[in-house]
Design a protein around this motif. Structure first.
Motif, PDB file in Angstrom:
ATOM      1  N   LYS A  26      -8.637  11.591  -9.898  1.00 39.71           N
ATOM      2  CA  LYS A  26      -9.491  10.543  -9.308  1.00 39.71           C
ATOM      3  C   LYS A  26      -9.320   9.233 -10.079  1.00 39.71           C
ATOM      4  O   LYS A  26      -9.236   8.158  -9.502  1.00 39.71           O
ATOM      5  N   LYS A  27      -9.301   9.401 -11.428  1.00 41.41           N
ATOM      6  CA  LYS A  27      -9.116   8.217 -12.273  1.00 41.41           C
ATOM      7  C   LYS A  27      -7.766   7.548 -11.993  1.00 41.41           C
ATOM      8  O   LYS A  27      -7.648   6.322 -11.865  1.00 41.41           O
ATOM      9  N   ARG A  28      -6.738   8.427 -11.861  1.00 41.82           N
ATOM     10  CA  ARG A  28      -5.383   7.921 -11.560  1.00 41.82           C
ATOM     11  C   ARG A  28      -5.365   7.213 -10.213  1.00 41.82           C
ATOM     12  O   ARG A  28      -4.765   6.154 -10.057  1.00 41.82           O
ATOM     13  N   LEU A  29      -6.092   7.819  -9.223  1.00 35.64           N
ATOM     14  CA  LEU A  29      -6.167   7.228  -7.871  1.00 35.64           C
ATOM     15  C   LEU A  29      -6.834   5.847  -7.932  1.00 35.64           C
ATOM     16  O   LEU A  29      -6.388   4.898  -7.275  1.00 35.64           O
ATOM     17  N   MET A  30      -7.884   5.768  -8.744  1.00 39.95           N
ATOM     18  CA  MET A  30      -8.606   4.483  -8.893  1.00 39.95           C
ATOM     19  C   MET A  30      -7.675   3.411  -9.478  1.00 39.95           C
ATOM     20  O   MET A  30      -7.648   2.271  -9.019  1.00 39.95           O
ATOM     21  N   GLU A  31      -6.904   3.823 -10.509  1.00 38.36           N
ATOM     22  CA  GLU A  31      -5.957   2.879 -11.130  1.00 38.36           C
ATOM     23  C   GLU A  31      -4.921   2.393 -10.122  1.00 38.36           C
ATOM     24  O   GLU A  31      -4.593   1.207 -10.057  1.00 38.36           O
ATOM     25  N   LEU A  32      -4.414   3.387  -9.335  1.00 35.71           N
ATOM     26  CA  LEU A  32      -3.412   3.028  -8.318  1.00 35.71           C
ATOM     27  C   LEU A  32      -4.008   2.082  -7.268  1.00 35.71           C
ATOM     28  O   LEU A  32      -3.360   1.169  -6.801  1.00 35.71           O
ATOM     29  N   HIS A  33      -5.279   2.355  -6.908  1.00 31.38           N
ATOM     30  CA  HIS A  33      -5.975   1.492  -5.937  1.00 31.38           C
ATOM     31  C   HIS A  33      -6.058   0.056  -6.479  1.00 31.38           C
ATOM     32  O   HIS A  33      -5.763  -0.915  -5.770  1.00 31.38           O
ATOM     33  N   ASN A  34      -6.466  -0.051  -7.757  1.00 32.31           N
ATOM     34  CA  ASN A  34      -6.568  -1.384  -8.389  1.00 32.31           C
ATOM     35  C   ASN A  34      -5.200  -2.069  -8.465  1.00 32.31           C
ATOM     36  O   ASN A  34      -5.069  -3.262  -8.212  1.00 32.31           O
ATOM     37  N   GLN A  35      -4.184  -1.238  -8.828  1.00 31.37           N
ATOM     38  CA  GLN A  35      -2.822  -1.781  -8.904  1.00 31.37           C
ATOM     39  C   GLN A  35      -2.372  -2.313  -7.544  1.00 31.37           C
ATOM     40  O   GLN A  35      -1.763  -3.363  -7.440  1.00 31.37           O
ATOM     41  N   SER A  36      -2.694  -1.508  -6.526  1.00 29.85           N
ATOM     42  CA  SER A  36      -2.325  -1.897  -5.146  1.00 29.85           C
ATOM     43  C   SER A  36      -2.976  -3.217  -4.764  1.00 29.85           C
ATOM     44  O   SER A  36      -2.345  -4.089  -4.165  1.00 29.85           O
ATOM     45  N   GLU A  37      -4.272  -3.346  -5.126  1.00 33.71           N
ATOM     46  CA  GLU A  37      -4.983  -4.597  -4.810  1.00 33.71           C
ATOM     47  C   GLU A  37      -4.356  -5.781  -5.548  1.00 33.71           C
ATOM     48  O   GLU A  37      -4.207  -6.860  -4.982  1.00 33.71           O
ATOM     49  N   ARG A  38      -4.011  -5.533  -6.832  1.00 32.96           N
ATOM     50  CA  ARG A  38      -3.378  -6.608  -7.616  1.00 32.96           C
ATOM     51  C   ARG A  38      -2.032  -7.000  -7.014  1.00 32.96           C
ATOM     52  O   ARG A  38      -1.691  -8.171  -6.925  1.00 32.96           O
ATOM     53  N   ALA A  39      -1.269  -5.966  -6.580  1.00 29.67           N
ATOM     54  CA  ALA A  39       0.029  -6.237  -5.947  1.00 29.67           C
ATOM     55  C   ALA A  39      -0.162  -7.046  -4.664  1.00 29.67           C
ATOM     56  O   ALA A  39       0.589  -7.997  -4.382  1.00 29.67           O
ATOM     57  N   ALA A  40      -1.202  -6.693  -3.858  1.00 31.52           N
ATOM     58  CA  ALA A  40      -1.483  -7.427  -2.602  1.00 31.52           C
ATOM     59  C   ALA A  40      -1.848  -8.878  -2.900  1.00 31.52           C
ATOM     60  O   ALA A  40      -1.388  -9.804  -2.212  1.00 31.52           O
ATOM     61  N   ARG A  41      -2.693  -9.047  -3.975  1.00 35.72           N
ATOM     62  CA  ARG A  41      -3.068 -10.425  -4.346  1.00 35.72           C
ATOM     63  C   ARG A  41      -1.847 -11.222  -4.800  1.00 35.72           C
ATOM     64  O   ARG A  41      -1.684 -12.374  -4.461  1.00 35.72           O
ATOM     65  N   ALA A  42      -0.983 -10.524  -5.597  1.00 33.76           N
ATOM     66  CA  ALA A  42       0.240 -11.189  -6.079  1.00 33.76           C
ATOM     67  C   ALA A  42       1.124 -11.598  -4.900  1.00 33.76           C
ATOM     68  O   ALA A  42       1.696 -12.697  -4.881  1.00 33.76           O
ATOM     69  N   MET A  43       1.209 -10.704  -3.878  1.00 33.02           N
ATOM     70  CA  MET A  43       2.000 -11.023  -2.685  1.00 33.02           C
ATOM     71  C   MET A  43       1.424 -12.247  -1.962  1.00 33.02           C
ATOM     72  O   MET A  43       2.174 -13.130  -1.521  1.00 33.02           O
ATOM     73  N   ASN A  44       0.077 -12.283  -1.860  1.00 30.66           N
ATOM     74  CA  ASN A  44      -0.585 -13.446  -1.219  1.00 30.66           C
ATOM     75  C   ASN A  44      -0.273 -14.730  -1.979  1.00 30.66           C
ATOM     76  O   ASN A  44      -0.002 -15.775  -1.390  1.00 30.66           O
ATOM     77  N   THR A  45      -0.347 -14.616  -3.331  1.00 30.23           N
ATOM     78  CA  THR A  45      -0.055 -15.798  -4.169  1.00 30.23           C
ATOM     79  C   THR A  45       1.367 -16.287  -3.923  1.00 30.23           C
ATOM     80  O   THR A  45       1.621 -17.487  -3.772  1.00 30.23           O
ATOM     81  N   VAL A  46       2.310 -15.310  -3.880  1.00 31.09           N
ATOM     82  CA  VAL A  46       3.716 -15.680  -3.650  1.00 31.09           C
ATOM     83  C   VAL A  46       3.864 -16.383  -2.298  1.00 31.09           C
ATOM     84  O   VAL A  46       4.528 -17.421  -2.189  1.00 31.09           O
ATOM     85  N   LYS A  47       3.211 -15.817  -1.260  1.00 27.28           N
ATOM     86  CA  LYS A  47       3.277 -16.423   0.084  1.00 27.28           C
ATOM     87  C   LYS A  47       2.674 -17.829   0.087  1.00 27.28           C
ATOM     88  O   LYS A  47       3.222 -18.767   0.667  1.00 27.28           O
TER      89      LYS A  47
END
Length: 402
Positions: A4-25
């Motif tokens: 669950k903890k790992r899933l939470m980290e991955l979820h946060n990572q995914s959100e950060r990656a999405a934000r980074a993609m938005n920033t790049v765009k």
């Protein structure tokens, strides 16, 4: 739990990656927008360059066309005279032929005696040709312009990089000025309630006044960020104006200097223009009055007359100046004089704001440094302009670029 903890980290990572993609765009779209804006600005600059070159081309061709017309008119005139001469000769010829057919001896002798007295001069064609000096100097001015453009276009990468940095600085300065103008307009918005002063012209006048005041409050160090290094244009110098120290010092000669003929040269007033011209932006230069009893400092359009009374600085609608005449100081524009208070300073600062539509003349180093300001909408490129009258007059351009 660990999963669950790992899933939470991955979820946060995914959100950060999405934000980074938005920033790049976002950054990408900003880059496209910035490049597009810059390209528009560059197109505007190049269209102005083309317009200036086209104006020069039209002017140069007109000089040749005018000279061609002048010479052709002379040919037409001489052709007319020769036509009359030919008729005169033909008439005399006809009369002699008539006399030879006369049967009456007495009449024949009378006519022969009269015709002997009459004579027709030979046809004479004066030397008519185009002014070769004018033709050559006009052609040379086109070649010179081409060489300047070629040199400018093929300059080294280092120089281009340096120029780019300078352009950026100028752009930021222009943006700062626009911000000042925008701020002053914002401040004035509530005034709209009063109908008498709510006109756009009144608002613009207030905005210009505040803009001028903001420049008058600047220190000399602040003004030097707009410094333009001016040199003098040899092709405009009157026959009695001596240029020296790498075209930065001007004085008056007692005897004519036999400069080449040039269409831009002043023929009646002892004046000279700066080589640099300004169509936009903010520019500041300083002039040292080494002897200042009879001289003038100003700006003018390149289209200002070069001969006749209209060619005197301030005596036409194309020039603005401050003039020292003995101990009297005056401002001049459109042949209107305004007497000004005396100024001790011998170094004069000129601040030109093309978009703001004003030029300020200042006494460098004085506490209350304003000598005079002109406000107008400039419609053409402007040149620094100088008038020197008496043989003791000396003006020097200060090299102030930091």
């Amino acid at each position: 739990s660990a999963l669950k903890k790992r899933l939470m980290e991955l979820h946060n990572q995914s959100e950060r990656a999405a934000r980074a993609m938005n920033t790049v765009k976002t950054n990408q779209s900003q880059t496209v927008e910035t490049a597009s804006r810059k390209k528009d600005l560059i197109r505007s600059e190049f269209s102005e360059i083309k317009a200036l070159i086209e104006e020069k081309e039209n002017y140069t061709l007109k000089v040749i066309a005018d000279e061609e017309k002048r010479v052709c008119n002379k040919f037409d005139y001489v052709y007319g005279i020769l036509g009359s001469k030919k008729k005169e000769i033909q008439s005399l010829k006809d009369q002699i032929e008539m006399a030879l057919t006369e049967g009456d001896d007495v009449l024949f002798l009378k006519r022969a005696a009269a015709l002997q007295q009459m004579s027709a001069k030979d046809a004479f064609v004066p030397v008519i040709e185009m002014d070769q000096n004018l033709i050559q100097s006009t052609y040379q001015s086109a070649v010179n312009l081409k060489d300047i453009v070629k040199l400018s276009v093929t300059q080294s990468k280092e120089a281009r990089a340096e120029e780019h940095t300078h352009k950026e600085k100028t752009l930021y300065q222009a943006q700062d000025t626009l911000r000042v103008e925008a701020d002053t307009k914002e401040k004035k918005k509530p005034v709209k309630a009063a109908p008498a002063t709510g006109t756009p012209n009144a608002a613009a006048a207030v905005s210009t006044k505040e803009l001028i005041d903001s420049f008058l409050k600047k220190s000399r160090e602040e003004l030097l960020q707009y410094a333009a290094n001016i040199t003098l244009d040899y092709n405009t110098a009157h026959n009695k104006v001596i240029l020296s120290e790498r075209y930065t010092r001007m004085s008056v000669s007692d005897t004519p200097l036999n400069y080449n003929h040039h269409p831009q040269r002043f023929t009646d007033c002892s004046q000279v223009l700066g080589f640099q011209c300004f169509k936009r932006g903010i520019h500041y230069w300083e002039v040292e009055l080494q002897q200042n009893s009879f001289c003038g400092i100003g700006i003018c359009y390149g289209s200002m007359e070069r001969q006749g009374p209209e060619s005197r600085l301030g005596r036409n609608s194309s020039s603005w100046c401050i003039e020292w005449f003995n101990s009297k100081i005056s401002s001049w524009h459109n042949d209107v004089e305004k007497c000004l208070p005396n100024v001790k300073a011998t170094k004069i600062g000129v601040l030109l704001h093309c978009e703001g539509g004003f030029v300020i003349f200042m006494a460098v180093g004085e506490k209350h440094n304003l000598i005079y300001k002109f406000k107008t909408q400039f419609t053409e490129a402007l040149y620094p302009a100088f008038w020197l009258f008496s043989s003791g007059t000396v003006l020097s351009l200060c090299q102030v670029k930091q």
